[in-house]
Design a protein around this motif. Structure first.
Motif, mmCIF file in Angstrom:
data_model
loop_
_atom_site.group_PDB
_atom_site.id
_atom_site.type_symbol
_atom_site.label_atom_id
_atom_site.label_comp_id
_atom_site.label_asym_id
_atom_site.label_seq_id
_atom_site.Cartn_x
_atom_site.Cartn_y
_atom_site.Cartn_z
ATOM 1 N N ARG A 192 0.879 -1.320 -0.002
ATOM 2 C CA ARG A 192 -0.011 0.063 0.044
ATOM 3 C C ARG A 192 1.104 1.306 0.014
ATOM 4 N NH1 ARG A 192 -5.062 0.151 1.169
ATOM 5 N NH2 ARG A 192 -5.083 2.151 2.188
ATOM 6 N N PRO A 193 1.496 1.589 -1.222
ATOM 7 C CA PRO A 193 2.491 2.581 -1.077
ATOM 8 C C PRO A 193 1.519 3.906 -0.909
ATOM 9 C CG PRO A 193 2.100 1.872 -3.323
ATOM 10 C CD PRO A 193 1.386 0.939 -2.494
ATOM 11 N N ARG A 194 2.483 4.927 -0.640
ATOM 12 C CA ARG A 194 1.856 6.463 -0.900
ATOM 13 C C ARG A 194 2.127 7.096 -1.769
ATOM 14 N NH1 ARG A 194 -0.060 7.807 4.615
ATOM 15 N NH2 ARG A 194 0.465 9.946 4.334
ATOM 16 N N VAL A 195 1.375 7.523 -2.629
ATOM 17 C CA VAL A 195 1.284 8.082 -3.970
ATOM 18 C C VAL A 195 0.849 9.587 -3.828
ATOM 19 C CG1 VAL A 195 1.612 7.735 -6.245
ATOM 20 C CG2 VAL A 195 1.607 5.661 -5.039
ATOM 21 N N ALA A 196 1.827 10.414 -4.223
ATOM 22 C CA ALA A 196 1.304 11.846 -4.546
ATOM 23 C C ALA A 196 1.091 12.158 -6.147
ATOM 24 C CB ALA A 196 2.038 12.755 -4.135
ATOM 25 N N LEU A 197 0.154 12.538 -6.523
ATOM 26 C CA LEU A 197 -0.036 12.715 -8.192
ATOM 27 C C LEU A 197 -0.556 14.018 -8.478
ATOM 28 C CD1 LEU A 197 -1.815 9.557 -7.564
ATOM 29 C CD2 LEU A 197 -0.932 9.301 -9.731
ATOM 30 N N ALA A 204 -3.269 1.496 -3.162
ATOM 31 C CA ALA A 204 -2.292 2.559 -2.746
ATOM 32 C C ALA A 204 -3.187 3.731 -1.993
ATOM 33 C CB ALA A 204 -1.570 3.210 -3.853
ATOM 34 N N GLU A 205 -2.424 4.289 -1.122
ATOM 35 C CA GLU A 205 -2.856 5.779 -0.420
ATOM 36 C C GLU A 205 -2.639 6.863 -1.185
ATOM 37 O OE1 GLU A 205 -2.321 6.209 3.974
ATOM 38 O OE2 GLU A 205 -1.292 4.004 3.762
ATOM 39 N N VAL A 206 -3.540 7.636 -1.675
ATOM 40 C CA VAL A 206 -3.359 8.659 -2.561
ATOM 41 C C VAL A 206 -3.818 10.044 -2.098
ATOM 42 C CG1 VAL A 206 -4.268 9.543 -4.811
ATOM 43 C CG2 VAL A 206 -3.614 7.041 -4.688
ATOM 44 N N LEU A 207 -2.589 11.032 -2.599
ATOM 45 C CA LEU A 207 -2.931 12.409 -2.594
ATOM 46 C C LEU A 207 -2.677 13.244 -3.915
ATOM 47 C CD1 LEU A 207 -3.079 15.374 -1.221
ATOM 48 C CD2 LEU A 207 -0.440 15.238 -1.318
ATOM 49 N N LEU A 208 -3.859 13.584 -4.397
ATOM 50 C CA LEU A 208 -4.264 14.065 -5.936
ATOM 51 C C LEU A 208 -4.042 15.618 -5.997
ATOM 52 C CD1 LEU A 208 -4.744 13.456 -8.776
ATOM 53 C CD2 LEU A 208 -7.350 13.309 -8.185
ATOM 54 N N GLY A 209 -3.305 16.254 -6.856
ATOM 55 C CA GLY A 209 -3.200 17.695 -7.066
ATOM 56 C C GLY A 209 -3.930 18.054 -8.121
ATOM 57 N N MET A 210 -5.058 18.738 -8.183
ATOM 58 C CA MET A 210 -5.802 19.292 -9.157
ATOM 59 C C MET A 210 -7.114 20.315 -8.773
ATOM 60 S SD MET A 210 -8.588 16.220 -10.097
ATOM 61 C CE MET A 210 -10.136 16.186 -8.953
ATOM 62 N N GLN A 244 -11.539 7.968 -0.384
ATOM 63 C CA GLN A 244 -10.126 7.942 0.384
ATOM 64 C C GLN A 244 -9.154 8.758 -0.326
ATOM 65 O OE1 GLN A 244 -11.965 5.481 -1.186
ATOM 66 N NE2 GLN A 244 -10.693 3.764 -1.875
ATOM 67 N N VAL A 245 -9.417 9.309 -1.407
ATOM 68 C CA VAL A 245 -8.299 10.031 -2.230
ATOM 69 C C VAL A 245 -8.338 11.481 -1.518
ATOM 70 C CG1 VAL A 245 -7.940 11.412 -4.175
ATOM 71 C CG2 VAL A 245 -8.621 8.896 -4.308
ATOM 72 N N LYS A 246 -6.977 11.905 -0.906
ATOM 73 C CA LYS A 246 -6.995 13.200 -0.564
ATOM 74 C C LYS A 246 -6.729 14.200 -1.784
ATOM 75 C CE LYS A 246 -4.888 11.575 3.696
ATOM 76 N NZ LYS A 246 -4.928 10.087 3.339
ATOM 77 N N VAL A 247 -7.502 15.362 -1.904
ATOM 78 C CA VAL A 247 -7.383 16.282 -2.843
ATOM 79 C C VAL A 247 -6.539 17.642 -2.395
ATOM 80 C CG1 VAL A 247 -8.531 17.161 -4.834
ATOM 81 C CG2 VAL A 247 -9.259 15.144 -3.996
ATOM 82 N N ALA A 248 -5.687 17.987 -3.315
ATOM 83 C CA ALA A 248 -5.136 19.226 -2.918
ATOM 84 C C ALA A 248 -5.294 20.359 -4.137
ATOM 85 C CB ALA A 248 -3.996 19.157 -2.570
ATOM 86 N N GLY A 249 -6.032 21.324 -3.723
ATOM 87 C CA GLY A 249 -6.131 22.244 -5.006
ATOM 88 C C GLY A 249 -7.236 23.280 -4.876
ATOM 89 N N PRO A 250 -7.321 24.230 -5.622
ATOM 90 C CA PRO A 250 -8.487 25.167 -5.509
ATOM 91 C C PRO A 250 -9.801 24.478 -6.261
ATOM 92 C CG PRO A 250 -7.103 25.618 -7.507
ATOM 93 C CD PRO A 250 -6.443 24.517 -6.843
ATOM 94 N N THR A 251 -10.896 24.941 -5.856
ATOM 95 C CA THR A 251 -12.336 24.604 -6.257
ATOM 96 C C THR A 251 -12.806 25.361 -7.474
ATOM 97 O OG1 THR A 251 -13.445 26.112 -4.563
ATOM 98 C CG2 THR A 251 -13.066 23.763 -4.133
ATOM 99 N N LEU A 252 -13.337 24.889 -8.378
ATOM 100 C CA LEU A 252 -13.840 25.597 -9.750
ATOM 101 C C LEU A 252 -15.626 25.478 -9.668
ATOM 102 C CD1 LEU A 252 -11.564 23.712 -12.378
ATOM 103 C CD2 LEU A 252 -11.155 25.812 -11.460
#
Length: 488
Positions: free
Chosen positions: A66-71, A167-173, A186-194
């Protein structure tokens, strides 16, 4: 009259005609099959079942971590539609000439561009500058009943696959609340809202279909977009802020092709890429960096990405169209728009060695990294090259999993039915175009071939090519993710 003599003359004539037809058919099939395609009779269902069993055994040989992956960076909504149905709906016609365009303004340019890539069966992605024209395309696509909606964009597509693989996921969008609600919780999201999400049009076509005088040699797609947020990498700052807390074992970067031919103010694109470079250069070495290549046409952008992204990557993922583009970029700084849709394995391996030799010896000063992994995904086979001294692991299992994922994604099913599959890879292959190269047979009970060369290992696996295509868009993203999840 002597009927018996006429009868025998007629039989001789008939026999000659039949013989000529047999020769003609044999010659036709010899030259019409792509180089990597074996006649269907060479791989009956029993052989395909053997290959499938061998790939499944190789995939299951290792435990799922269960890798920690940032995308990052970016996501969108994909509207997938049959290209020829859309063109019929909009009364678009095949052009009298095909021509490449770096970006699109109108119907004529789209027709010329589509014909240009369609004749090669090559994937491509282009920016539509004219918002009104893109709106017409979108309205036409949305009115077709068979159109499908998917979550899309490189980072978002890869994130979904990685979550599916555990995988554990951090998603930038950047994203709307509506799109966020569609993501796995379970997806963590980092980014502004539209307020509204960016929409990409995926114009797909099947193998062997005709558009005017053009015939597609393989199934593929043309992606059109008129994005504003993704090319600006609007999620970059918020994504970067969360990396320290998330502490990923792998950072995956994709979607930079969105920056291709986008009308930036002077200096803005370089400024944004400088921010990406800064983020990559300060990441701890224990966090590996993977860059997912794509379809680029802007030579200046490619050089910027080479200097600010690629030389900071431990790993690169590419398809058979993108690999030659990276080779020519490294060789003479030029861009390759299209290439062989069914390349020989020997050709691909030689190109992989060329890329590895150039980027593996990169100086590691100022945060730069030496390339230690290459994954090339083609319609016929998967190839993964890894530095033997690196910490990348499970190459054989990862190559098998990538091959199986190719079928699963395109056929839209986790279960693989060999009645919906064929093998395009030859029964044996050469490891190089060099005359002294080794020749390796495809062993149906052990279909993944791995061997050592110098300081690296190469693994090759055949793809059970899906014959009932459900989706081609996102294939490379899903395949690359599946390969990575077992190697981190």
């Amino acid at each position: 009259m002597t009927p018996p003599k006429v009868h025998w003359k007629w039989k001789r004539v008939t026999s000659s005609i039949v013989s000529l037809l047999v020769v003609f058919v044999a010659v036709y099939y010899y030259y019409s099959y792509p180089k990597n395609v074996a006649p269907p009779a060479a791989h009956p269902k029993e052989a395909l079942d053997q290959i499938l069993s061998g790939l499944l055994r190789a995939e299951q040989k290792v435990d799922h971590a269960r890798p920690r992956v940032a995308l990052g960076l970016g996501g969108c909504l994909d509207v997938i539609v049959n290209a020829l149905k859309l063109f019929e709906k909009l009364d678009f016609h095949p052009p009298t000439k095909v021509q490449h365009h770096s970006s699109l303004q109108n119907q004529e340019q789209l027709q010329e561009l589509f014909g240009y890539f369609f004749q090669f069966g090559a994937a491509a992605e282009r920016y539509v500058e004219n918002d009104t024209f893109f709106g017409e395309l979108w309205q036409g696509a949305n009115s077709i009943k068979s159109r499908k909606w998917y979550l899309g964009g490189n980072a978002l597509a890869m994130a979904q696959r990685l979550v599916q693989e555990g995988a554990e996921v951090l998603l930038g969008m950047s994203y709307s609340e509506k799109l966020r609600a569609l993501l796995p919780p379970q997806v963590k999201v980092a980014g502004p809202t539209l307020e509204t999400d960016d929409i990409h049009l995926i114009l797909e076509y099947e193998k062997g279909v005709n558009w005017g005088s053009f015939t597609s040699p393989r199934a593929n797609r043309l992606i059109l977009h008129s994005d504003n947020s993704n090319p600006q990498l609007e999620a970059l700052e918020m994504f970067r802020e969360q990396l320290d807390t998330f502490q990923p074992s792998l950072l995956v970067l994709g979607g930079l092709q969105m920056m291709d031919n986008f009308p930036y103010e002077p200096g803005v694109r370089v400024e944004r890429l400088n921010k990406v470079q800064e983020m990559l250069s300060i990441l701890p070495r224990k966090t590996k960096i993977h860059f997912e290549f794509a379809s680029f046409t802007d030579m200046n952008l490619l050089h910027e990405i080479m200097d600010k992204v690629i030389v900071y990557a431990d790993s690169i993922g590419l398809n058979e169209q993108e690999l030659p583009n990276l080779v020519t970029l490294l060789n003479d700084g030029s861009v390759t728009l299209v290439s062989d849709a069914n390349p020989r394995i020997a050709t691909v391996l030689d190109q992989m060695r060329y890329v590895y030799s150039h980027l593996h010896n990169e100086s590691e000063k100022e945060g730069r990294r030496q390339l230690s992994r290459l994954h090339v995904h083609t319609i016929a086979f998967q190839a993964i090259l890894t530095d033997k001294s690196s910490t990348w692991k499970n190459s054989m299992s990862a190559t098998a999993k990538a091959a199986l994922t190719a079928h699963r994604h395109v056929c839209g099913s986790a279960d693989i039915d060999t009645l919906k599959a064929r093998i395009l890879m030859d029964d044996s292959f050469s490891t190089s175009k060099d005359k002294t190269a080794q020749r390796i047979p495809l062993q149906k009970n052990r279909p993944v071939s791995c061997w050592d060369e110098d300081d690296f290992q190469i693994c090759i696996a055949p793809v059970l090519v899906c014959t009932k295509v459900q989706q081609t868009a996102g294939g490379g993203d899903n395949i690359s993710s599946a390969g990575l999840v077992l190697q981190v």
